[in-house]
Design a protein around this motif. Structure first.
Motif, PDB file in Angstrom:
ATOM      1  N   GLY A  85     -24.535  45.748 -60.243  1.00  0.00           N
ATOM      2  CA  GLY A  85     -24.932  46.645 -61.318  1.00  0.00           C
ATOM      3  C   GLY A  85     -23.797  47.277 -62.089  1.00  0.00           C
ATOM      4  N   LEU A  86     -22.549  46.854 -61.883  1.00  0.00           N
ATOM      5  CA  LEU A  86     -21.418  47.510 -62.534  1.00  0.00           C
ATOM      6  C   LEU A  86     -20.639  46.568 -63.447  1.00  0.00           C
ATOM      7  CD1 LEU A  86     -20.112  49.886 -59.722  1.00  0.00           C
ATOM      8  CD2 LEU A  86     -21.452  50.448 -61.741  1.00  0.00           C
ATOM      9  N   SER A  87     -21.352  45.603 -64.011  1.00  0.00           N
ATOM     10  CA  SER A  87     -20.742  44.767 -65.042  1.00  0.00           C
ATOM     11  C   SER A  87     -20.325  45.649 -66.218  1.00  0.00           C
ATOM     12  CB  SER A  87     -21.745  43.710 -65.508  1.00  0.00           C
ATOM     13  OG  SER A  87     -21.225  42.971 -66.596  1.00  0.00           O
ATOM     14  N   LYS A  93     -17.043  53.206 -73.500  1.00  0.00           N
ATOM     15  CA  LYS A  93     -18.437  53.587 -73.264  1.00  0.00           C
ATOM     16  C   LYS A  93     -19.087  52.523 -72.405  1.00  0.00           C
ATOM     17  CE  LYS A  93     -20.058  51.482 -77.591  1.00  0.00           C
ATOM     18  NZ  LYS A  93     -18.732  50.944 -77.958  1.00  0.00           N
ATOM     19  N   LYS A  94     -20.210  52.871 -71.800  1.00  0.00           N
ATOM     20  CA  LYS A  94     -20.892  51.904 -70.947  1.00  0.00           C
ATOM     21  C   LYS A  94     -21.345  50.712 -71.782  1.00  0.00           C
ATOM     22  CE  LYS A  94     -24.411  51.506 -67.352  1.00  0.00           C
ATOM     23  NZ  LYS A  94     -25.491  52.187 -66.608  1.00  0.00           N
ATOM     24  N   VAL A  97     -20.959  43.465 -69.572  1.00  0.00           N
ATOM     25  CA  VAL A  97     -20.827  42.071 -69.972  1.00  0.00           C
ATOM     26  C   VAL A  97     -22.161  41.375 -69.788  1.00  0.00           C
ATOM     27  CG1 VAL A  97     -19.647  39.891 -69.508  1.00  0.00           C
ATOM     28  CG2 VAL A  97     -18.394  42.050 -69.310  1.00  0.00           C
ATOM     29  N   VAL A  98     -22.793  41.639 -68.653  1.00  0.00           N
ATOM     30  CA  VAL A  98     -24.125  41.115 -68.336  1.00  0.00           C
ATOM     31  C   VAL A  98     -24.979  42.294 -67.882  1.00  0.00           C
ATOM     32  CG1 VAL A  98     -25.471  39.571 -66.865  1.00  0.00           C
ATOM     33  CG2 VAL A  98     -23.175  38.881 -67.626  1.00  0.00           C
ATOM     34  N   GLU A  99     -26.058  42.554 -68.571  1.00  0.00           N
ATOM     35  CA  GLU A  99     -26.917  43.679 -68.212  1.00  0.00           C
ATOM     36  C   GLU A  99     -27.390  43.548 -66.766  1.00  0.00           C
ATOM     37  OE1 GLU A  99     -28.187  47.271 -68.828  1.00  0.00           O
ATOM     38  OE2 GLU A  99     -27.509  46.138 -70.592  1.00  0.00           O
ATOM     39  N   MET A 388     -16.814  53.109 -65.389  1.00  0.00           N
ATOM     40  CA  MET A 388     -15.502  53.562 -65.835  1.00  0.00           C
ATOM     41  C   MET A 388     -14.387  52.884 -65.040  1.00  0.00           C
ATOM     42  SD  MET A 388     -16.384  57.635 -66.304  1.00  0.00           S
ATOM     43  CE  MET A 388     -17.392  57.723 -64.820  1.00  0.00           C
ATOM     44  N   ILE A 389     -14.592  52.756 -63.723  1.00  0.00           N
ATOM     45  CA  ILE A 389     -13.608  52.073 -62.885  1.00  0.00           C
ATOM     46  C   ILE A 389     -13.533  50.595 -63.261  1.00  0.00           C
ATOM     47  CG2 ILE A 389     -13.027  51.374 -60.532  1.00  0.00           C
ATOM     48  CD1 ILE A 389     -12.495  54.285 -61.002  1.00  0.00           C
TER      49      ILE A 389
END
Length: 453
Positions: A85-87, A93-94, A97-99, A388-389
């Motif tokens: 979930g952290l693509s 900003k959020k 690459v892939v939802e 962010m990371i």
């Protein structure tokens, strides 16, 4: 700072290490599936003269790479798995690459490549100076699943070392004598009896009721544990329809504490909540152990050596563009003020900071002396396990921080090599900290391997 060969080597090959980190960032893989990351990491190590084994210790994506000869034997623990979930693109900003896709929200693309860089630099200095020492890179899978190094240890890893080194990307430049929590995990499977929830509820025995009662028991248990204990759960299965009494339900638990003894005690009390819930609901209980990990145990002698190296290696010089990028990321958080520094610009003094999070590197630290550094690779307000990371870990901010981390590790290791009395002291400290006990792998034979052998 005196120019050391290990530093020159890391600088000379910096772009190669950045390319490795970038490739792993662009091709994120979850734990136990890091096939491409392991392959590319192995290729870089082979190119620098390391003898490399992929699939080490029977784990398909584990690596053992060796260069050098004689003592001391120094192990570096690298990782390269990502998070669900952290693509995220390199953006302020959020912007995935892939939802819903996976991404490096813990910076492990930097972690593994940084350890490779340290190993190459250190090995080059030993080779060119004729000094003895054996460097081992351990590619450790599935840290986010918390048991990768445990499975490696169970199959013989790490005990060949005189000491080990690890690091982790962070938003600060800080080392600590403190401890991170150990973990014990399990899935609690309840089985009852199905029935129509309206016509004949008296015939049903709800497995979901058992899960809920167990969770309520744990909520009350929170009042009666020490402040370091953390207990969190996830309901995995809760029934097929609202009007059918669920005959099967499961809940997954992680229990954490600052000592292995406290961890096991708290976990056993959670188990008692589960058995009580089963008895109250007339259901049966099966416990699927996920194994556990030890809390960290920082070796003070090694930590001091790393702090000396940290103070000797110049801090990264950030460009105006990088500072602006970090500032824009910080502005997305509720903690931002006009006085917020975009990126950490100081070395935090050594202290005794404990952490509620966990790492399976704690297991390694109970096998041989070990030290784990942190290094600034992200904007100051970047929260752990966040987009962010991921963004910073794919940016020049993360890559620059990674190179500095490699230099600190290599220079700190050379300090120990050049001063054998420090290694002797580190081993004595380790023996005292273990109190005559030995490491017992918390991955029991009842824990199913989460990969295909």
């Amino acid at each position: 700072m005196e120019k050391r060969i290990c530093i020159e080597s890391i600088d000379k090959n910096a772009q190669e290490f950045k390319n490795l980190a970038g490739y792993i960032w662009e091709n994120p893989e979850m734990g136990w599936k890091e096939v491409n990351a392991a392959k590319r990491t192995a290729e870089v190590l082979k190119a620098h003269g390391f003898e490399v084994e992929i699939g080490a210790y029977t784990l398909p994506t584990a690596i053992r790479a060796v260069k050098g000869h004689g003592k001391p034997v120094i192990g570096f623990c690298g990782e390269y798995d990502c998070l669900p979930g952290l693509s995220q693109k390199v953006d302020t900003k959020k912007n995935p690459v892939v939802e819903g896709g996976v991404g490096h929200g813990c910076g492990h693309n930097l972690l593994g490549a940084g350890c490779v860089a340290a190993c190459v630099g250190l090995a080059d200095e030993l080779e060119r100076t004729g000094k003895e020492g054996t460097i081992i890179f351990y590619g450790c899978p599935a840290e986010e699943q918390l048991t990768g190094k445990g499975f490696m240890a169970k199959n013989g890893a790490f005990k060949e070392c005189d000491f080990t080194i690890a690091w982790h990307p962070s938003s600060t430049n800080r080392n600590t004598y403190g401890t991170m929590n150990g973990v014990e995990g399990a899935i609690f499977h309840f089985r009852g009896k199905t029935s129509h929830a309206a016509l004949n509820p008296q015939d049903g025995r709800s497995a979901l009721d058992a899960v809920q009662l167990m969770n309520i028991g744990v909520e009350f248990l929170r009042e009666h544990v020490t402040p370091d204990v953390r207990m969190h759960y996830q309901i995995l299965e809760g029934g097929m329809a609202a009007n059918i009494v669920p005959d099967v339900s499961s809940v997954k638990y992680f229990v954490r504490a600052l000592s292995r003894e406290a961890n096991i005690d708290a976990y056993q009390r959670v188990v008692e909540c589960a058995y009580g819930a089963a008895r109250m609901t007339g259901t049966t209980l099966t416990i699927e152990s996920l194994g556990g990990i030890y809390p960290t145990m920082q070796n003070r002698v090694l930590t001091d050596a790393m702090q000396r190296a940290r103070e000797a290696v110049p801090l990264v010089e950030w460009t105006e563009e990088e500072l602006k990028f970090a500032d824009e990321i910080n502005k997305t958080t509720p903690y931002y003020t006009e006085n917020t520094k975009p990126i950490s610009d100081q070395i935090v003094p050594l202290g005794n900071y404990n952490g509620g999070a966990s790492t399976d590197y704690g297991d390694v630290m109970h096998i041989v002396p070990g030290v784990q550094n942190t290094e600034c690779t992200a904007a100051t307000l970047s929260g752990g396990h966040s987009w962010m990371i991921t963004s910073c870990s794919g940016s020049t901010i993360g890559l620059k921080g990674m190179i500095r981390a490699a230099k600190v590790m290599a220079l700190g290791a050379m300090d120990i090599i050049d001063h054998p009395e420090l290694l002797k002291a580190a081993k004595e400290e380790f023996a005292q900290a273990m109190h005559g006990t030995e490491y017992v792998c918390p991955i029991g034979d009842d824990v199913a391997a989460p990969f295909k052998e």
